[in-house]
Design a protein around this motif. Structure first.
Motif, PDB file in Angstrom:
ATOM      1  N   VAL A 142     -31.820  34.330 -23.157  1.00  0.00           N
ATOM      2  CA  VAL A 142     -30.530  34.909 -22.877  1.00  0.00           C
ATOM      3  C   VAL A 142     -30.749  36.211 -22.351  1.00  0.00           C
ATOM      4  O   VAL A 142     -31.614  36.936 -22.870  1.00  0.00           O
ATOM      5  CB  VAL A 142     -29.989  35.118 -24.309  1.00  0.00           C
ATOM      6  CG1 VAL A 142     -28.391  35.738 -24.174  1.00  0.00           C
ATOM      7  CG2 VAL A 142     -29.620  33.772 -24.927  1.00  0.00           C
ATOM      8  N   SER A 143     -30.218  36.771 -21.197  1.00  0.00           N
ATOM      9  CA  SER A 143     -30.417  38.014 -20.381  1.00  0.00           C
ATOM     10  C   SER A 143     -29.512  39.157 -21.254  1.00  0.00           C
ATOM     11  O   SER A 143     -28.737  38.849 -21.887  1.00  0.00           O
ATOM     12  CB  SER A 143     -29.961  37.662 -18.913  1.00  0.00           C
ATOM     13  OG  SER A 143     -28.512  37.511 -18.908  1.00  0.00           O
ATOM     14  N   LEU A 144     -30.059  40.202 -20.723  1.00  0.00           N
ATOM     15  CA  LEU A 144     -29.490  41.359 -21.457  1.00  0.00           C
ATOM     16  C   LEU A 144     -28.054  41.373 -21.040  1.00  0.00           C
ATOM     17  O   LEU A 144     -27.104  41.921 -21.764  1.00  0.00           O
ATOM     18  CB  LEU A 144     -30.078  42.600 -20.993  1.00  0.00           C
ATOM     19  CG  LEU A 144     -29.531  44.185 -21.486  1.00  0.00           C
ATOM     20  CD1 LEU A 144     -29.481  43.876 -23.172  1.00  0.00           C
ATOM     21  CD2 LEU A 144     -30.377  45.197 -20.971  1.00  0.00           C
ATOM     22  N   ASP A 145     -27.409  41.103 -19.850  1.00  0.00           N
ATOM     23  CA  ASP A 145     -26.108  41.217 -19.360  1.00  0.00           C
ATOM     24  C   ASP A 145     -25.530  39.887 -20.150  1.00  0.00           C
ATOM     25  O   ASP A 145     -24.308  40.438 -20.342  1.00  0.00           O
ATOM     26  CB  ASP A 145     -26.141  40.819 -17.833  1.00  0.00           C
ATOM     27  CG  ASP A 145     -26.711  41.856 -16.895  1.00  0.00           C
ATOM     28  OD1 ASP A 145     -26.771  42.931 -17.547  1.00  0.00           O
ATOM     29  OD2 ASP A 145     -27.230  41.448 -15.863  1.00  0.00           O
ATOM     30  N   GLU A 146     -25.994  39.014 -20.683  1.00  0.00           N
ATOM     31  CA  GLU A 146     -24.891  37.973 -21.357  1.00  0.00           C
ATOM     32  C   GLU A 146     -25.061  38.573 -22.597  1.00  0.00           C
ATOM     33  O   GLU A 146     -23.886  38.237 -23.417  1.00  0.00           O
ATOM     34  CB  GLU A 146     -25.958  36.757 -21.306  1.00  0.00           C
ATOM     35  CG  GLU A 146     -25.933  35.797 -20.150  1.00  0.00           C
ATOM     36  CD  GLU A 146     -26.894  34.552 -20.051  1.00  0.00           C
ATOM     37  OE1 GLU A 146     -26.100  33.515 -20.499  1.00  0.00           O
ATOM     38  OE2 GLU A 146     -27.987  34.791 -19.836  1.00  0.00           O
ATOM     39  N   LEU A 160     -24.878  41.602 -23.597  1.00  0.00           N
ATOM     40  CA  LEU A 160     -23.700  43.006 -23.542  1.00  0.00           C
ATOM     41  C   LEU A 160     -22.275  42.312 -23.313  1.00  0.00           C
ATOM     42  O   LEU A 160     -21.429  42.965 -23.927  1.00  0.00           O
ATOM     43  CB  LEU A 160     -24.342  43.992 -22.399  1.00  0.00           C
ATOM     44  CG  LEU A 160     -25.446  44.752 -22.718  1.00  0.00           C
ATOM     45  CD1 LEU A 160     -25.883  45.520 -21.686  1.00  0.00           C
ATOM     46  CD2 LEU A 160     -25.357  45.390 -24.086  1.00  0.00           C
ATOM     47  N   ALA A 161     -22.269  41.323 -22.455  1.00  0.00           N
ATOM     48  CA  ALA A 161     -21.099  40.923 -22.247  1.00  0.00           C
ATOM     49  C   ALA A 161     -20.395  39.956 -23.275  1.00  0.00           C
ATOM     50  O   ALA A 161     -18.967  39.996 -23.660  1.00  0.00           O
ATOM     51  CB  ALA A 161     -21.092  39.553 -21.041  1.00  0.00           C
ATOM     52  N   SER A 162     -21.262  39.333 -24.203  1.00  0.00           N
ATOM     53  CA  SER A 162     -20.521  38.884 -25.338  1.00  0.00           C
ATOM     54  C   SER A 162     -20.488  39.635 -26.654  1.00  0.00           C
ATOM     55  O   SER A 162     -20.049  39.090 -27.598  1.00  0.00           O
ATOM     56  CB  SER A 162     -21.521  37.685 -25.540  1.00  0.00           C
ATOM     57  OG  SER A 162     -22.725  37.949 -26.045  1.00  0.00           O
ATOM     58  N   ALA A 163     -21.074  40.822 -26.455  1.00  0.00           N
ATOM     59  CA  ALA A 163     -20.989  41.499 -27.621  1.00  0.00           C
ATOM     60  C   ALA A 163     -19.657  42.092 -27.949  1.00  0.00           C
ATOM     61  O   ALA A 163     -18.990  42.556 -26.961  1.00  0.00           O
ATOM     62  CB  ALA A 163     -21.794  42.953 -27.380  1.00  0.00           C
ATOM     63  N   PRO A 164     -19.114  42.550 -28.944  1.00  0.00           N
ATOM     64  CA  PRO A 164     -17.781  43.269 -29.348  1.00  0.00           C
ATOM     65  C   PRO A 164     -17.818  44.630 -29.027  1.00  0.00           C
ATOM     66  O   PRO A 164     -18.943  45.064 -29.081  1.00  0.00           O
ATOM     67  CB  PRO A 164     -17.560  42.957 -30.740  1.00  0.00           C
ATOM     68  CG  PRO A 164     -19.017  42.692 -31.539  1.00  0.00           C
ATOM     69  CD  PRO A 164     -19.924  41.915 -30.475  1.00  0.00           C
ATOM     70  N   GLY A 165     -16.475  45.028 -28.520  1.00  0.00           N
ATOM     71  CA  GLY A 165     -16.731  46.378 -28.319  1.00  0.00           C
ATOM     72  C   GLY A 165     -15.045  46.765 -27.982  1.00  0.00           C
ATOM     73  O   GLY A 165     -14.214  46.006 -28.171  1.00  0.00           O
ATOM     74  N   PRO A 166     -14.940  48.171 -27.573  1.00  0.00           N
ATOM     75  CA  PRO A 166     -13.402  48.456 -27.531  1.00  0.00           C
ATOM     76  C   PRO A 166     -12.721  47.784 -26.276  1.00  0.00           C
ATOM     77  O   PRO A 166     -13.198  47.483 -25.641  1.00  0.00           O
ATOM     78  CB  PRO A 166     -13.630  50.016 -27.330  1.00  0.00           C
ATOM     79  CG  PRO A 166     -15.021  50.282 -26.631  1.00  0.00           C
ATOM     80  CD  PRO A 166     -15.797  49.041 -27.453  1.00  0.00           C
TER      81      PRO A 166
END
Length: 284
Positions: free
Chosen positions: A250-254, A256-262
């Motif tokens: 799993v890449s870093l971009d994936e 970050l894209a799937s991580a919850p955020g504002p």
């Protein structure tokens, strides 16, 4: 009589001059049990003449010290308050002790080995294999014994052994192929080995070296106590750990894209009273 024994543990997990307590406990308990059982058997074979207490004193081991130079365990044997004389039967126990240590190094079980002695040797082999890559055992006036942990097979000292067991199967890593003798060898994931003899279609099976395989054949035990499959058929199989390993990185971009955020298009959901209090706070 053997009065001093040194065990030099080479390339152990602990720093030079040190040993993990679990390793020290395992070696000490197994070696003491082995010496005691050999002494009792030798005394019984020699007939009456020595008390049980004397035999126990003769077999007693004491740790004199632990020194550097890899890690050296210095062990004293026998009573400290009796003359150093040859005692019939108990002298034979010393000879058999050295024979057994040499047999561990050679990975060959002597024919005279009793069930109780084999049990103790198996425990000592496990302890030595866990403590260091190599163990050198020495005693005055005796030839050093070198024990390579990689060559220790616990099956050699198995207590319950049969000469033939019908058909059998084995699974593991195909690590040895000898097309001339038609002899292969499998090592399972805990280090036990199974020898394959008279392999069927050995040229095809030879191409599987370095891979996980299963083998089927007629199961017997070699003189050393290891399992042998005769007329074996070898088939490729998958890595038993493959189901627990992920092939997708799993890449870093994936991540970050799937991580919850504002939510950039969202906002605060406040009541009128909360909004008024918030505005009052930022103006003060």
């Amino acid at each position: 009589m053997i009065k001093q024994i040194e065990l030099r543990l080479v390339d152990g997990a602990a720093p030079s001059g040190e040993i993990a307590l679990k390793d020290l406990s395992g070696i000490a308990a197994a070696l003491q049990e082995l010496v005691t059982r050999l002494s009792r058997e030798a005394a019984d074979a020699a007939g009456p003449g020595r008390s049980k207490q004397y035999v126990e004193e003769f077999a007693e081991l004491r740790l004199d010290g632990i020194t550097a130079g890899s890690t050296v365990l210095k062990v004293s044997k026998g009573p400290t308050d009796k003359l150093d004389v040859d005692v019939p039967g108990l002298t034979e126990a010393d000879e058999r002790l050295w024979d057994i240590l040499g047999a561990i190094g050679a990975d060959q079980r002597p024919d005279w080995t009793s069930t109780l002695v084999a049990e103790s040797v198996g425990k000592l082999a496990v302890a030595l294999r866990g403590a260091a890559s190599t163990t050198v055992v020495s005693s005055p006036a005796r030839t050093d014994v070198r024990i390579d942990s990689a060559q220790i097979h616990l099956e050699t000292w198995a207590v319950n052994r049969v000469s033939a067991a019908g058909s059998g199967t084995a699974a593991g890593w195909l690590e040895k192929v000898d097309l001339r003798s038609h002899t292969f060898r499998i090592r399972d994931d805990v280090g036990n080995t199974v020898e394959l003899r008279r392999v069927i279609d050995d040229k095809a099976a030879g191409r599987l070296v370095g891979r996980w395989v299963t083998a089927e054949g007629d199961a017997t035990l070699s003189p050393s106590g290891r399992v042998v499959l005769n007329n074996a058929r070898v088939l490729a199989t998958g890595d038993p750990a493959a189901a627990f390993l992920s092939s997708h990185v799993v890449s870093l971009d994936e991540i970050l894209a799937s991580a919850p955020g504002p939510d950039p298009s969202g906002g605060l959901d406040l009541t009128d009273e909360e909004a008024a209090e918030f505005l009052r706070a930022i103006r003060s």
